[in-house]
Write a protein that holds these residues in place. Structure first.
Motif, PDB file in Angstrom:
ATOM      1  N   GLY A 165     -15.679   7.711  -2.009  1.00 15.13           N
ATOM      2  CA  GLY A 165     -14.704   6.626  -2.073  1.00 15.13           C
ATOM      3  C   GLY A 165     -13.322   7.081  -2.491  1.00 15.13           C
ATOM      4  N   ARG A 166     -12.354   6.963  -1.559  1.00 16.32           N
ATOM      5  CA  ARG A 166     -10.992   7.428  -1.837  1.00 16.32           C
ATOM      6  C   ARG A 166     -10.263   6.530  -2.822  1.00 16.32           C
ATOM      7  N   ARG A 167     -10.417   5.213  -2.683  1.00 18.57           N
ATOM      8  CA  ARG A 167      -9.767   4.292  -3.616  1.00 18.57           C
ATOM      9  C   ARG A 167     -10.283   4.503  -5.032  1.00 18.57           C
ATOM     10  N   ARG A 168     -11.572   4.640  -5.167  1.00 22.60           N
ATOM     11  CA  ARG A 168     -12.181   4.833  -6.482  1.00 22.60           C
ATOM     12  C   ARG A 168     -11.617   6.069  -7.176  1.00 22.60           C
ATOM     13  N   PHE A 169     -11.524   7.156  -6.450  1.00 19.19           N
ATOM     14  CA  PHE A 169     -11.049   8.392  -7.066  1.00 19.19           C
ATOM     15  C   PHE A 169      -9.538   8.380  -7.264  1.00 19.19           C
ATOM     16  N   PHE A 170      -8.823   7.689  -6.379  1.00 19.28           N
ATOM     17  CA  PHE A 170      -7.387   7.538  -6.594  1.00 19.28           C
ATOM     18  C   PHE A 170      -7.117   6.847  -7.925  1.00 19.28           C
ATOM     19  N   LEU A 171      -7.809   5.741  -8.170  1.00 16.64           N
ATOM     20  CA  LEU A 171      -7.613   4.984  -9.404  1.00 16.64           C
ATOM     21  C   LEU A 171      -8.078   5.779 -10.619  1.00 16.64           C
ATOM     22  N   GLY A 172      -9.220   6.470 -10.479  1.00 22.87           N
ATOM     23  CA  GLY A 172      -9.709   7.290 -11.586  1.00 22.87           C
ATOM     24  C   GLY A 172      -8.767   8.437 -11.913  1.00 22.87           C
ATOM     25  N   GLY A 173      -8.213   9.060 -10.872  1.00 23.29           N
ATOM     26  CA  GLY A 173      -7.274  10.153 -11.080  1.00 23.29           C
ATOM     27  C   GLY A 173      -5.985   9.677 -11.731  1.00 23.29           C
ATOM     28  N   MET A 174      -5.503   8.496 -11.323  1.00 29.25           N
ATOM     29  CA  MET A 174      -4.300   7.951 -11.945  1.00 29.25           C
ATOM     30  C   MET A 174      -4.540   7.644 -13.424  1.00 29.25           C
ATOM     31  N   ALA A 216      -6.689  12.180  -2.224  1.00 21.46           N
ATOM     32  CA  ALA A 216      -7.136  10.793  -2.070  1.00 21.46           C
ATOM     33  C   ALA A 216      -6.012   9.929  -1.517  1.00 21.46           C
ATOM     34  N   ALA A 217      -4.796  10.085  -2.073  1.00 18.87           N
ATOM     35  CA  ALA A 217      -3.659   9.282  -1.615  1.00 18.87           C
ATOM     36  C   ALA A 217      -3.296   9.612  -0.172  1.00 18.87           C
ATOM     37  N   THR A 221       0.833  -1.205   0.000  1.00 16.16           N
ATOM     38  CA  THR A 221       0.000   0.000   0.000  1.00 16.16           C
ATOM     39  C   THR A 221       0.864   1.249   0.000  1.00 16.16           C
ATOM     40  N   LEU A 222       1.926   1.224   0.821  1.00 15.26           N
ATOM     41  CA  LEU A 222       2.838   2.376   0.857  1.00 15.26           C
ATOM     42  C   LEU A 222       3.532   2.576  -0.483  1.00 15.26           C
ATOM     43  N   VAL A 223       3.945   1.489  -1.117  1.00 11.51           N
ATOM     44  CA  VAL A 223       4.607   1.609  -2.416  1.00 11.51           C
ATOM     45  C   VAL A 223       3.702   2.322  -3.410  1.00 11.51           C
ATOM     46  N   VAL A 224       2.427   1.946  -3.423  1.00 12.15           N
ATOM     47  CA  VAL A 224       1.480   2.543  -4.368  1.00 12.15           C
ATOM     48  C   VAL A 224       1.213   4.002  -4.025  1.00 12.15           C
ATOM     49  N   LEU A 225       0.870   4.280  -2.767  1.00  8.80           N
ATOM     50  CA  LEU A 225       0.483   5.639  -2.384  1.00  8.80           C
ATOM     51  C   LEU A 225       1.668   6.606  -2.412  1.00  8.80           C
ATOM     52  N   LEU A 226       2.793   6.179  -1.868  1.00 13.89           N
ATOM     53  CA  LEU A 226       3.958   7.059  -1.870  1.00 13.89           C
ATOM     54  C   LEU A 226       4.578   7.145  -3.265  1.00 13.89           C
ATOM     55  N   GLY A 227       4.437   6.070  -4.041  1.00 14.45           N
ATOM     56  CA  GLY A 227       4.889   6.124  -5.427  1.00 14.45           C
ATOM     57  C   GLY A 227       4.123   7.164  -6.214  1.00 14.45           C
ATOM     58  N   ALA A 228       2.820   7.275  -5.951  1.00 20.27           N
ATOM     59  CA  ALA A 228       2.005   8.295  -6.620  1.00 20.27           C
ATOM     60  C   ALA A 228       2.437   9.691  -6.199  1.00 20.27           C
ATOM     61  N   GLN A 229       2.727   9.876  -4.908  1.00 27.55           N
ATOM     62  CA  GLN A 229       3.184  11.180  -4.430  1.00 27.55           C
ATOM     63  C   GLN A 229       4.496  11.566  -5.112  1.00 27.55           C
ATOM     64  N   PHE A 230       5.412  10.610  -5.207  1.00 25.31           N
ATOM     65  CA  PHE A 230       6.699  10.879  -5.847  1.00 25.31           C
ATOM     66  C   PHE A 230       6.499  11.213  -7.327  1.00 25.31           C
ATOM     67  N   MET A 231       5.605  10.490  -7.975  1.00 24.14           N
ATOM     68  CA  MET A 231       5.339  10.714  -9.392  1.00 24.14           C
ATOM     69  C   MET A 231       4.821  12.123  -9.635  1.00 24.14           C
ATOM     70  N   PHE A 232       3.899  12.580  -8.792  1.00 25.55           N
ATOM     71  CA  PHE A 232       3.354  13.923  -8.974  1.00 25.55           C
ATOM     72  C   PHE A 232       4.396  14.995  -8.677  1.00 25.55           C
TER      73      PHE A 232
END
Length: 491
Positions: free
Chosen positions: A81-90, A126-127, A19-30
C-alpha cells in the motif's frame, strides 16, 4: 514492450489538484530537507561538541539510510500500500525532525538523521509511484513530473538559503523544527485526499534479494562517504567498495533464481530503465558537485559569506522552476523524452565548461557564477524531468513502486557520490595549499571534470536510448506512433 498511450482529456478535478499539493509538497519538503542541514553543519557540529572529522556523519547518516533502503521500500509500497507507507513515512519524518531539533548529544542527532533518511526512503518512492499511478502516461503525467522536477531543484536552492537564514537569525535547531508543522499538514492532507494504491499481483517479498541489495547499497554509500575522511585508497574505503561489488553480484544471482524477485531482471534489461537512470545519475551527481564547487569558489576564493552565497544560488532555483515547467513541452517539440534528456545534459555540460573562465576578480566571478549556474539549473531540471519520464514509461502499475524506487535510489546515490568524487579531484589539484590561487585551480579542474562527465553521459544516452520505447509524447487518437515522436525498438 512497445507502448503508445491515448492523450489525457478533461479538466483537473479538485481532488487531483489537492493530491498534487500533497505529493509534490512532500517532494519539495524532502528537497529542502536535504540541503537545509548541510548549510548549518559547522554550527550544528560545534554546538554539540563534535570533532571536525565527524561533521560528515550528519550528512552520511541520512544518506546511508535513504539510499540503502530506497529500493526495498519502493517494492514494499507496491505490495502493501503506497498511501499507507506515504503517511507512515511522513509521520516518521515529522517525529525524527522534532527529535533532531531537541537533540543535546551527537548520538541523538545522528539517530534523528537516520530516521529522516529512512523516512525519505519510504516517502519518496511512495509519493512518486502515487503520482505515476494516479496520472496515466501522457501529457498530464509529463506535466506533473515537470512540476515535480521544478520543485525538487528549487527545493535544494531554497534549502540552502533557508538554512543560512534560520541558522543566522534563530538557531540551527529550526532547520529541523520547520519540518514539524509542514509534516503535520501533509499527513492531514494525505488522509483527506489520497487513495490507496498497491500492486494487483499477489506475491511475497524477496527477502534474500532485499538483504543483499540493501547491504550492497549501505556498503557503497559508506565507502563513498568514508573516502572524504580516509581517502579513496584507504583500507576501509576500498574494503567497503569491494564488499558492495560482491553483494551486488550476489543480488543479481539471487534475482535470476528467485520466483518472486525484488527487481525482475527483465526490468533492469529495459534500456529505458538502465540508460534513463544513468542519465539521472549523471545529472544529479554533477549538479550537487557543481553546487559544492561554486560554494568553495565563492567562499574560499572570492571570500563571500554563506548568506551571500545562498542569495547568488537563488538564480539557479528560479531557472530550475522554468526548466521543469518547459520540459514537458520540450518533449513534444523534440519528439521524445530521451531527446529532451540529451538536450538537458548537453546544456548542463556546456554551462559547466564555460566556468573554466573563473578568476579572482569578484565582479566577473559572481556574474559568471550567476549566469552559468542559472543555465545549469535549467538544463539540470530539463534532464531530471526527462529521465524520470523515461525511467517509468512502459512500466505496468504493479511495478511502478519498483521503477520509481529505482529512480529515487538513483537520486540518493548521485547526491552521495558527486561531492566526494569532485572533492577528491579538487584536493589532488590543490595539494594541501590553502591559498586562493590553489583553490581556484582546483575549482577550475573540478568544473572541467564535471563538464566532461555530463558530456559523456549525454553521448551514451543519445546512442543507447535511440532505439528504446519512451512513450514520452503520446500519439493523437488514431495517429500512428511515428507521428507522435514515439521512438520504438527493442529493450
Amino acid at each position: 514492450m512497445d507502448q503508445t498511450t491515448a492523450p489525457d482529456v478533461g479538466t483537473w478535478t479538485g481532488r487531483q489538484k489537492l493530491t498534487l499539493v500533497v505529493l509534490l509538497g512532500a517532494q519539495f519538503m524532502f528537497a529542502v530537507d536535504f540541503s537545509i542541514v548541510t548549510v548549518a553543519l559547522p554550527v550544528i557540529g560545534s554546538s554539540l561538541g563534535m570533532a571536525l572529522t565527524d561533521f560528515q556523519w550528519i550528512v552520511s547518516a541520512f544518506a546511508l539510510a535513504a539510499a540503502g533502503f530506497m529500493l526495498l521500500f519502493g517494492r514494499i509500497t507496491d505490495l502493501f500500500g503506497r498511501r499507507r507507507f506515504f503517511l507512515g513515512g511522513m509521520a516518521l519524518l515529522t517525529l525524527s525532525s522534532l527529535v533532531g531539533g531537541l537533540a543535546t548529544t551527537p548520538a541523538l542527532l545522528l539517530a534523528a538523521r537516520v530516521g529522516q533518511g529512512l523516512a525519505t526512503a519510504v516517502v519518496t518512492p511512495a509519493a512518486l509511484s502515487l503520482v505515476t499511478t494516479s496520472f496515466p502516461e501522457g501529457p498530464r503525467r509529463n506535466k506533473v513530473l515537470g512540476l515535480s522536477g521544478a520543485l525538487l531543484a528549487s527545493g535544494f536552492a531554497a534549502g540552502s538559503l533557508l538554512g543560512g537564514v534560520l541558522t543566522d537569525l534563530l538557531s540551527w535547531r529550526w532547520t529541523f523544527f520547520i519540518n514539524v508543522p509542514v509534516g503535520v499538514f501533509l499527513i492531514l492532507g494525505g488522509l483527506a485526499v489520497l487513495r490507496e494504491s498497491r500492486s494487483a499481483a499477489v506475491g511475497r517479498l524477496d527477502v534474500p534479494g532485499a538483504v543483499t541489495v540493501t547491504a550492497g547499497m549501505l556498503a557503497l554509500v559508506y565507502g563513498v562517504t568514508n573516502a572524504e575522511r580516509a581517502g579513496w585508497g584507504g583500507a576501509s574505503t576500498l574494503g567497503a567498495l569491494a564488499l558492495s561489488a560482491v553483494l551486488f553480484a550476489a543480488f543479481f544471482l539471487v534475482e535470476l533464481r528467485s520466483s518472486n524477485p525484488l527487481v525482475p531482471v527483465q526490468v533492469l534489461r529495459r534500456r529505458t530503465v538502465s540508460w534513463g537512470n544513468l542519465g539521472g545519475l549523471v545529472t544529479f551527481s554533477m549538479a550537487s558537485a557543481l553546487a559544492f564547487l561554486m560554494t568553495l569558489y565563492l567562499e574560499r576564493v572570492l571570500h563571500q559569506s554563506a548568506l551571500v552565497t545562498g542569495l547568488i544560488f537563488a538564480a539557479w532555483g528560479v531557472t530550475s522552476v522554468f526548466g521543469g515547467l518547459l520540459a514537458p513541452k520540450a518533449m513534444k517539440w523534440l519528439g521524445s523524452s530521451h531527446a529532451a534528456l540529451v538536450a538537458g545534459l548537453t546544456l548542463q555540460a556546456l554551462s559547466c565548461a564555460v566556468l573554466f573562465l573563473l578568476g579572482t576578480d569578484t565582479a566577473t566571478g559572481i556574474v559568471l557564477v550567476v549566469v552559468c549556474t542559472a543555465t545549469n539549473g535549467f538544463g539540470h531540471v530539463f534532464s531530471v524531468v526527462s529521465y524520470t519520464v523515461v525511467a517509468v514509461s512502459g512500466i505496468p502499475d504493479e511495478e511502478q513502486g519498483l521503477a520509481t524506487g529505482l529512480a529515487s535510489m538513483t537520486q540518493q546515490v548521485a547526491f552521495t557520490v558527486g561531492i566526494p568524487i569532485l572533492s577528491a579531484v579538487v584536493a589532488a589539484r590543490v595539494d594541501g595549499r590553502p591559498d586562493a590561487g590553489a583553490v581556484l585551480g582546483g575549482v577550475v579542474t573540478g568544473v572541467l571534470t564535471t563538464a566532461a562527465v555530463v558530456a559523456v553521459g549525454a553521448v551514451l544516452v543519445a546512442i543507447f536510448l535511440r532505439r528504446s520505447t519512451t512513450a514520452a509524447v503520446p500519439a493523437p487518437a488514431g495517429a500512428p506512433a511515428a507521428e507522435a515522436g514515439v521512438v520504438t525498438g527493442g529493450r
